[in-house]
Design a protein around this motif. Sequence first.
Motif, PDB file in Angstrom:
ATOM      1  N   ILE A   1       0.699  -1.243   0.058  1.00 48.80           N
ATOM      2  CA  ILE A   1      -0.115  -0.007  -0.044  1.00 48.80           C
ATOM      3  C   ILE A   1       1.112   1.145  -0.111  1.00 48.80           C
ATOM      4  O   ILE A   1       1.733   1.110   0.705  1.00 48.80           O
ATOM      5  CB  ILE A   1      -0.993  -0.134   1.308  1.00 48.80           C
ATOM      6  CG1 ILE A   1      -1.562  -1.161   1.451  1.00 48.80           C
ATOM      7  CG2 ILE A   1      -1.827   1.132   1.245  1.00 48.80           C
ATOM      8  CD1 ILE A   1      -2.412  -1.734   0.060  1.00 48.80           C
ATOM      9  N   GLY A   2       0.500   2.312  -0.618  1.00 50.34           N
ATOM     10  CA  GLY A   2       1.141   3.382  -0.578  1.00 50.34           C
ATOM     11  C   GLY A   2       0.564   4.650  -1.612  1.00 50.34           C
ATOM     12  O   GLY A   2      -0.317   4.286  -2.179  1.00 50.34           O
ATOM     13  N   GLY A   3       1.352   5.695  -1.396  1.00 52.11           N
ATOM     14  CA  GLY A   3       0.790   6.621  -2.265  1.00 52.11           C
ATOM     15  C   GLY A   3       1.723   8.079  -2.177  1.00 52.11           C
ATOM     16  O   GLY A   3       2.981   7.912  -1.646  1.00 52.11           O
ATOM     17  N   ILE A   4       1.069   9.259  -2.468  1.00 48.66           N
ATOM     18  CA  ILE A   4       2.108  10.378  -2.604  1.00 48.66           C
ATOM     19  C   ILE A   4       1.566  11.307  -1.534  1.00 48.66           C
ATOM     20  O   ILE A   4       0.429  11.704  -1.217  1.00 48.66           O
ATOM     21  CB  ILE A   4       1.715  11.216  -3.929  1.00 48.66           C
ATOM     22  CG1 ILE A   4       2.234  10.243  -5.183  1.00 48.66           C
ATOM     23  CG2 ILE A   4       2.556  12.596  -3.973  1.00 48.66           C
ATOM     24  CD1 ILE A   4       1.950  10.863  -6.416  1.00 48.66           C
ATOM     25  N   PRO A   5       2.347  11.745  -0.646  1.00 43.85           N
ATOM     26  CA  PRO A   5       2.070  12.845   0.502  1.00 43.85           C
ATOM     27  C   PRO A   5       1.484  14.146  -0.069  1.00 43.85           C
ATOM     28  O   PRO A   5       1.978  14.823  -1.186  1.00 43.85           O
ATOM     29  CB  PRO A   5       3.052  13.207   1.328  1.00 43.85           C
ATOM     30  CG  PRO A   5       4.232  12.086   0.730  1.00 43.85           C
ATOM     31  CD  PRO A   5       3.745  11.618  -0.501  1.00 43.85           C
ATOM     32  N   GLU A   6       0.410  14.622   0.469  1.00 42.26           N
ATOM     33  CA  GLU A   6      -0.443  16.026   0.099  1.00 42.26           C
ATOM     34  C   GLU A   6       0.799  17.112   0.499  1.00 42.26           C
ATOM     35  O   GLU A   6       1.590  16.839   1.499  1.00 42.26           O
ATOM     36  CB  GLU A   6      -1.558  16.190   0.575  1.00 42.26           C
ATOM     37  CG  GLU A   6      -2.710  15.379   0.370  1.00 42.26           C
ATOM     38  CD  GLU A   6      -3.015  15.440  -1.112  1.00 42.26           C
ATOM     39  OE1 GLU A   6      -2.985  16.857  -1.744  1.00 42.26           O
ATOM     40  OE2 GLU A   6      -3.508  14.593  -1.750  1.00 42.26           O
ATOM     41  N   PRO A   7       0.927  18.064  -0.046  1.00 42.97           N
ATOM     42  CA  PRO A   7       1.795  19.132   0.304  1.00 42.97           C
ATOM     43  C   PRO A   7       1.667  19.558   1.861  1.00 42.97           C
ATOM     44  O   PRO A   7       0.603  19.725   2.213  1.00 42.97           O
ATOM     45  CB  PRO A   7       1.405  20.347  -0.336  1.00 42.97           C
ATOM     46  CG  PRO A   7       0.604  19.847  -1.832  1.00 42.97           C
ATOM     47  CD  PRO A   7       0.061  18.703  -1.155  1.00 42.97           C
ATOM     48  N   GLY A   8       2.708  19.512   2.666  1.00 40.49           N
ATOM     49  CA  GLY A   8       2.821  19.882   4.154  1.00 40.49           C
ATOM     50  C   GLY A   8       2.488  18.504   4.777  1.00 40.49           C
ATOM     51  O   GLY A   8       2.584  18.550   5.999  1.00 40.49           O
ATOM     52  N   GLU A   9       2.116  17.484   4.193  1.00 35.72           N
ATOM     53  CA  GLU A   9       1.567  16.314   4.717  1.00 35.72           C
ATOM     54  C   GLU A   9       2.926  15.368   5.344  1.00 35.72           C
ATOM     55  O   GLU A   9       3.664  15.437   4.527  1.00 35.72           O
ATOM     56  CB  GLU A   9       0.768  15.586   4.088  1.00 35.72           C
ATOM     57  CG  GLU A   9       0.163  14.068   4.733  1.00 35.72           C
ATOM     58  CD  GLU A   9      -0.834  13.333   3.958  1.00 35.72           C
ATOM     59  OE1 GLU A   9      -1.838  12.526   4.497  1.00 35.72           O
ATOM     60  OE2 GLU A   9      -0.522  13.257   2.763  1.00 35.72           O
ATOM     61  N   GLN A  10       2.848  14.937   6.686  1.00 32.77           N
ATOM     62  CA  GLN A  10       4.171  14.315   7.045  1.00 32.77           C
ATOM     63  C   GLN A  10       4.047  12.945   6.428  1.00 32.77           C
ATOM     64  O   GLN A  10       3.105  12.373   6.349  1.00 32.77           O
ATOM     65  CB  GLN A  10       4.076  14.298   8.585  1.00 32.77           C
ATOM     66  CG  GLN A  10       4.393  15.539   9.386  1.00 32.77           C
ATOM     67  CD  GLN A  10       5.574  15.918   8.769  1.00 32.77           C
ATOM     68  OE1 GLN A  10       6.775  15.086   8.957  1.00 32.77           O
ATOM     69  NE2 GLN A  10       5.901  17.393   8.712  1.00 32.77           N
ATOM     70  N   PRO A  11       5.150  11.970   5.963  1.00 32.06           N
ATOM     71  CA  PRO A  11       5.224  10.859   5.724  1.00 32.06           C
ATOM     72  C   PRO A  11       4.441   9.684   6.571  1.00 32.06           C
ATOM     73  O   PRO A  11       3.558   9.141   5.966  1.00 32.06           O
ATOM     74  CB  PRO A  11       6.515  10.287   5.546  1.00 32.06           C
ATOM     75  CG  PRO A  11       7.242  11.733   5.598  1.00 32.06           C
ATOM     76  CD  PRO A  11       6.680  12.748   6.273  1.00 32.06           C
TER      77      PRO A  11
END
Length: 157
Positions: free
Chosen positions: A49-59
């Motif tokens: 499972i995975g994805g791209i963080p939104e701007p400002g979102e911590q990993p």
Amino acid sequence: MGTPDFIRAIRATAGHQLLFLPGVTALVFDDQGRVLLGRRADTGQWSVIGGIPEPGEQPASCAVREVYEETGVHCVPERIVLVQTLDPHTYPNGDQCQFMDITIRCRAVGGEARVNDEESLEVGWFSVDALPELHEFGVFRIKQALLDEPTWFDPTL
């Protein structure tokens, strides 16, 4: 969700050129030591499972969000398993990306594994010694998550 809106906005002006992007992979284990996997709608293959963080979102927040959005499972992050810049990838539409992946080991704490968005065809828990066919990307990450070792990184300097 697929491609985040902020990436679509960048692509509107950047075209298909190579984008260097953050990526987060979440390896979620349950109390029985099984790992959570999803069968991707775009490729039909089983995957971590995975994805791209939104701007400002911590990993770690991204990992928790992606797991719930894709699988309906609630989890808590435990540790960073690895950090790795992947080879560039060209998607069928011509978009080029290169991801710096942060893989986080997580522990399931609730919810029920189910298809929870349009990105997955199936979701399930698998014993680590009875995994479905997975790309080496996922196999390597699962193996690293099972080791009691410091965070892996490519030692090539």
